[in-house]
Design a protein around this motif. Structure first.
Motif, PDB file in Angstrom:
ATOM      1  N   TYR A 290      20.106 -18.949  69.343  1.00 40.38           N
ATOM      2  CA  TYR A 290      20.718 -17.991  68.422  1.00 40.38           C
ATOM      3  C   TYR A 290      19.606 -17.165  67.784  1.00 40.38           C
ATOM      4  O   TYR A 290      18.566 -17.716  67.372  1.00 40.38           O
ATOM      5  CB  TYR A 290      21.527 -18.690  67.322  1.00 40.38           C
ATOM      6  N   GLY A 291      19.836 -15.878  67.693  1.00 36.89           N
ATOM      7  CA  GLY A 291      18.859 -15.019  67.036  1.00 36.89           C
ATOM      8  C   GLY A 291      19.324 -13.584  67.033  1.00 36.89           C
ATOM      9  O   GLY A 291      20.317 -13.225  67.674  1.00 36.89           O
ATOM     10  N   VAL A 292      18.607 -12.772  66.302  1.00 44.07           N
ATOM     11  CA  VAL A 292      18.903 -11.342  66.217  1.00 44.07           C
ATOM     12  C   VAL A 292      17.581 -10.582  66.283  1.00 44.07           C
ATOM     13  O   VAL A 292      16.517 -11.129  65.963  1.00 44.07           O
ATOM     14  CB  VAL A 292      19.637 -10.990  64.909  1.00 44.07           C
ATOM     15  N   THR A 293      17.652  -9.341  66.696  1.00 37.99           N
ATOM     16  CA  THR A 293      16.443  -8.519  66.801  1.00 37.99           C
ATOM     17  C   THR A 293      15.725  -8.430  65.465  1.00 37.99           C
ATOM     18  O   THR A 293      14.490  -8.419  65.408  1.00 37.99           O
ATOM     19  CB  THR A 293      16.812  -7.114  67.306  1.00 37.99           C
ATOM     20  N   GLU A 294      16.483  -8.387  64.371  1.00 41.58           N
ATOM     21  CA  GLU A 294      15.903  -8.233  63.034  1.00 41.58           C
ATOM     22  C   GLU A 294      15.123  -9.464  62.580  1.00 41.58           C
ATOM     23  O   GLU A 294      14.447  -9.412  61.543  1.00 41.58           O
ATOM     24  CB  GLU A 294      17.012  -7.935  62.020  1.00 41.58           C
ATOM     25  N   CYS A 295      15.220 -10.550  63.320  1.00 37.91           N
ATOM     26  CA  CYS A 295      14.479 -11.773  62.968  1.00 37.91           C
ATOM     27  C   CYS A 295      13.643 -12.261  64.144  1.00 37.91           C
ATOM     28  O   CYS A 295      13.527 -13.468  64.400  1.00 37.91           O
ATOM     29  CB  CYS A 295      15.424 -12.851  62.461  1.00 37.91           C
TER      30      CYS A 295
END
Length: 585
Positions: A290-295
């Protein structure tokens, strides 16, 4: 003292294993020393063109060794790489280059031939005599860990992409997190579009740990080619979107043979797909991510091994070391286990913000009440809960942002692109989910008067948006349905009826009959005629992969995906297969 600077970590690896293979693409291979020297020459070329610390360098190349060289050279020069998707429409590519205020554009002969953004100096990496004349020594540019490493653009609710600015420190801390097992990523297949955040894993995980990047050929990959690459190149680590992982698990299990670790995520992961792969390949680790570009790409993970038993949801586990994941209610208070809340991420990896957009940064990067004074956390817009074991279970989206084919899409950006077409009074885009779990965008439009040419509207959308953001169906309405209190009633939107423009023509041969049945099953439509186009019926890239796998299984034929784009009808494919059989005979 350990370094948090990418070029310094790469230099340490070059010193340890100068003659080990660093990157390969077919028969072309570079050792760590050779890759270092090529990147040094290009870095000197960039410095000569005026690139200084934190200057942006646009990277627009086909997937190739030159792409890796360009990325490495940019950070060696102290610059910030800005990947530009080669499949973006020209207007979108120009917007990214302009918005990032790039100093230099790196391209290759293939992308130059397709047309490049203007207004910026261009270096054609594979055809630039001036680069070859540069010294092969390291430029030794002083780089601070809190300098930017890259700016990657994601879909934006304002109608334009948002550029997420990530530092060198955050990349290094992700890649050297102690919860990885680098040996499982000794040979990583570079297969994802490099303009998206997964390239952070595909490039830096192998290069900074002494492994090898194996670069898939440019263009679209069909299942047979993916199987061939994994087996022939002895790939150990790979990232697959949750959707592609599911398709391969259901249609082509043998693809996974020989892998050590599969990273998958970006959407809800199918439990039965995980079980099928582990039953077939019990030595594999499937790591739910799980992850997002912003992190900085990945924030949580959950290794799944042969002992895994499927439940209703696959947990994405818990945070990586030095990452803080909070599941909060509307008052920013933690919710109990079992209760849904919104994911906020703090600690390591929180990006500097959106490049050039302090307003958007302030909206999404908020003060962290659980962290050190002055620290921030990112509001993801994702819904999740913790199960009885305290593991995070991703549930879906709280906002109008969705995942299509593994890519993040803001519905507002699609709506803004469609709204630019003349004669439209209202536009709404929604997501429809098929029984298979795959998602499609559907656009609903209300004209100012008369009728809209939906074919022309689709062509307009393709000029403004990448393929994965173009709605699979466009529907004209007299008015948008509203609830009793005057709000848009999305549930009352009519279901799309995918019908070809031509009259139905029934199959005339046994082969056509089999292909019609395969089309119908994959596209989840009741009836397909031999003149119906796969794409007019709502087909997208994941369904194309599934279609080719079914054709291979049921007809014992391996088709290149380009054939489907050239002849997307049952009649066309049947003729192609008949011609191929005749030629072979």
């Amino acid at each position: 003292m350990e370094s948090f600077v990418i070029p310094e970590r790469f230099a340490e690896q070059v010193a340890r294993t100068p003659d080990a293979m660093a990157v390969s693409a077919g028969a072309v291979k570079l050792t760590y020393r050779e890759l270092d020297e090529r990147a040094n020459r290009l870095a000197h070329r960039l410095i000569g063109l005026g690139v200084r610390q934190d200057d942006r360098v646009a990277v627009l190349l086909e997937r190739s060794i030159d792409l890796v060289v360009a990325t490495l050279a940019t950070v060696k020069a102290g610059g910030v790489y800005v990947p530009v998707h080669e499949d973006y429409p020209p207007d979108r590519r120009q917007w990214v280059v302009d918005h990032a205020e790039v100093t230099v554009l790196l391209a290759d002969t293939a992308t130059r031939g397709a047309g490049l953004p203007g207004g910026v100096p261009v270096v054609v990496v594979d055809d630039d005599p001036a680069t070859a004349e540069q010294p092969a020594t390291d430029p030794s540019v002083p780089i601070h860990p809190d300098q930017l490493a890259y700016v990657i653009h994601t879909s934006g609710s304002t109608g334009h992409p948002k550029g997420v600015a990530v530092t060198q420190r955050d990349v290094v801390r992700l890649i050297f997190n102690t919860q990885w097992t680098p040996a499982r990523h000794a040979r990583v297949l570079m297969v994802a579009p490099y303009a998206f955040n997964v390239s952070t894993y595909e490039i830096w995980m192998p290069l900074l740990h002494g492994g090898r990047i194996v670069i898939a050929p440019a263009g679209r990959l069909e299942p047979a080619k993916l199987r061939e690459l994994i087996a022939g190149e002895r790939i150990t680590g790979i990232h697959l979107t949750a959707g592609l992982f599911r398709v391969l698990a259901e249609e082509s299990l043998e693809t996974f043979t020989g892998l050590s670790e599969i990273l998958t995520g970006g959407d809800v992961i199918a439990p039965n797909a995980v079980r099928r792969v582990l039953d077939t390949c019990p030595d594999i680790v499937i790591r739910a991510m799980y992850g997002v570009t912003e992190c900085s790409l990945f924030s949580a993970h959950h290794p799944l091994t042969a002992s895994y038993r499927p439940g209703t949801l696959v947990p994405v586990g818990d945070a990586f070391n030095d990452v803080d994941i909070h599941i909060l209610d509307d008052r920013l208070s933690p919710v109990p286990n079992g209760i849904e809340g919104e994911i906020y991420i703090g600690g390591r990896g929180v990006a500097r913000g959106y490049f050039g957009r302090t307003d958007l940064t302030a909206e999404s990067f908020v003060a962290d009440p659980f962290g050190e004074p002055g620290s921030r956390m990112y509001r993801t817009g994702d819904l999740a809960r913790r199960n009885d074991d305290g593991l995070i279970e991703f549930v879906g989206r709280a906002s109008s942002q969705v995942k299509i084919l593994g890519f993040r899409v803001e519905l507002a950006e699609v709506e803004a692109a469609l709204s630019g077409y003349p004669g439209l009074a209202q536009v709404v885009v929604v997501v429809r989910e098929l029984e298979s779990g795959e998602k499609r965008l559907v656009g609903y439009v209300v004209p100012e008067s008369g009728d809209i040419d939906l074919g022309a509207l689709r062509a307009h959308a393709k000029e403004k948006l990448p393929d994965y953001m173009v709605p699979a169906a466009l529907i004209q309405l007299e008015s948008l349905p509203l609830t009793s209190n005057g709000k848009l009633d999305r549930k009352a939107m009519p279901e799309p009826d995918f019908e070809a423009a031509s009259a139905f023509r029934a199959p005339e041969t046994p082969l056509q009959e089999k292909l019609c049945a395969i089309f119908s099953s994959v596209l989840e439509v009741p009836k397909v005629g031999i003149d119906d186009s796969f794409f007019d019926l709502g087909g997208q890239s994941l369904q194309a992969m599934r279609l080719l796998s079914r054709i291979r299984t049921e007809l014992d034929v391996d088709l290149l995906i380009n054939v489907l784009f050239d002849v997307p009808t049952v009649a066309g494919l049947a003729d192609h297969l008949d011609d191929a059989a005749a030629a072979a005979a």
